[in-house]
Scaffold this motif. Sequence first.
Motif, PDB file in Angstrom:
ATOM      1  N   ASP A   1     -26.672  24.166  56.063  1.00 14.19           N
ATOM      2  CA  ASP A   1     -25.371  24.054  55.177  1.00 14.19           C
ATOM      3  C   ASP A   1     -25.761  24.470  53.669  1.00 14.19           C
ATOM      4  OD1 ASP A   1     -24.198  23.391  57.657  1.00 14.19           O
ATOM      5  OD2 ASP A   1     -24.458  21.374  57.109  1.00 14.19           O
ATOM      6  N   PHE A   2     -25.271  25.566  53.536  1.00 15.90           N
ATOM      7  CA  PHE A   2     -25.725  25.871  51.892  1.00 15.90           C
ATOM      8  C   PHE A   2     -24.396  25.817  51.001  1.00 15.90           C
ATOM      9  CE2 PHE A   2     -28.648  28.751  54.413  1.00 15.90           C
ATOM     10  CZ  PHE A   2     -29.809  28.833  53.629  1.00 15.90           C
ATOM     11  N   TYR A   3     -24.741  24.889  50.226  1.00 15.28           N
ATOM     12  CA  TYR A   3     -23.634  24.834  49.024  1.00 15.28           C
ATOM     13  C   TYR A   3     -23.667  25.579  47.727  1.00 15.28           C
ATOM     14  CZ  TYR A   3     -22.486  21.196  52.229  1.00 15.28           C
ATOM     15  OH  TYR A   3     -22.017  20.275  53.336  1.00 15.28           O
ATOM     16  N   PHE A   4     -22.803  26.620  47.539  1.00 15.45           N
ATOM     17  CA  PHE A   4     -23.009  27.385  46.266  1.00 15.45           C
ATOM     18  C   PHE A   4     -21.766  27.573  45.394  1.00 15.45           C
ATOM     19  CE2 PHE A   4     -21.818  29.750  49.946  1.00 15.45           C
ATOM     20  CZ  PHE A   4     -20.922  30.536  49.707  1.00 15.45           C
ATOM     21  N   THR A   5     -21.971  27.893  44.142  1.00 18.41           N
ATOM     22  CA  THR A   5     -20.876  28.153  43.342  1.00 18.41           C
ATOM     23  C   THR A   5     -20.388  29.551  43.373  1.00 18.41           C
ATOM     24  OG1 THR A   5     -22.725  28.160  41.621  1.00 18.41           O
ATOM     25  CG2 THR A   5     -21.524  25.885  41.623  1.00 18.41           C
ATOM     26  N   ASP A   6     -19.425  29.813  42.508  1.00 18.99           N
ATOM     27  CA  ASP A   6     -18.796  31.021  42.595  1.00 18.99           C
ATOM     28  C   ASP A   6     -19.471  32.206  42.181  1.00 18.99           C
ATOM     29  OD1 ASP A   6     -16.724  29.538  43.715  1.00 18.99           O
ATOM     30  OD2 ASP A   6     -15.433  29.769  41.912  1.00 18.99           O
TER      31      ASP A   6
END
Length: 224
Positions: free
Chosen positions: A164-169
Amino acid sequence: MKNFFILSFMASVLAISCKEAPKKEVEAPAKELSILEKIAYANGYENWKNVQELKFTFNVDRDTTHYERSWLWKPKANEVTAIAGDESLTYNRNDMDSLAYEKNGGFINDKYWLMAPINILWDQNSITSEHSKNVEAPISKKNMQKLTVLYGQEGGYTPGDAYDFYFTDDFMVKEWVFRKGNQEEPSMTTTWEDYQDKGGLKLAHMHQNEEGNFKLYFTGVEVN
């Protein structure tokens, strides 16, 4: 006669004014990038074609213990040199014996930690993915976008694993969760931080858990 010339002139002007304006060529709309491409390009994927060598040392600090191993990768030749202490082994990934295959498992792991945002694009034919927005990241508790990547059950060193990759805009990964065998509970959760530009690649040099007693980081990173 005078009226004839006037009428002829007006007819010529009308004919000229009625001619179609030259048509401008219409450019085809740019292809919309997939979410995998957006993440990869944000990390410098377009510069990968220029990379001749990638050298790095993979480090793990867990409580009071330290472990490290180094790699020299020549991607165009698909040649890898594994370096641990005073020992080294150079092999070609197209032709591996049992020892090289075992070493290559470590290389795949360490390279993935260094380059996962680009690696998932390379692996696009071996994975399924799901993209979500406005999901709470596990460590920072900030709302981010989330990309879940699931590897197939066959092939590779760890088939069936999920990330699960969590990334910003800006499509830069800030945290991730590894789930072995696609189990629901996290197997490991760490940050992605200390990004540095190396040869046009944006690489996170530090990963650590929420408690701070586990750190996985990279030193000696060189891109030529």
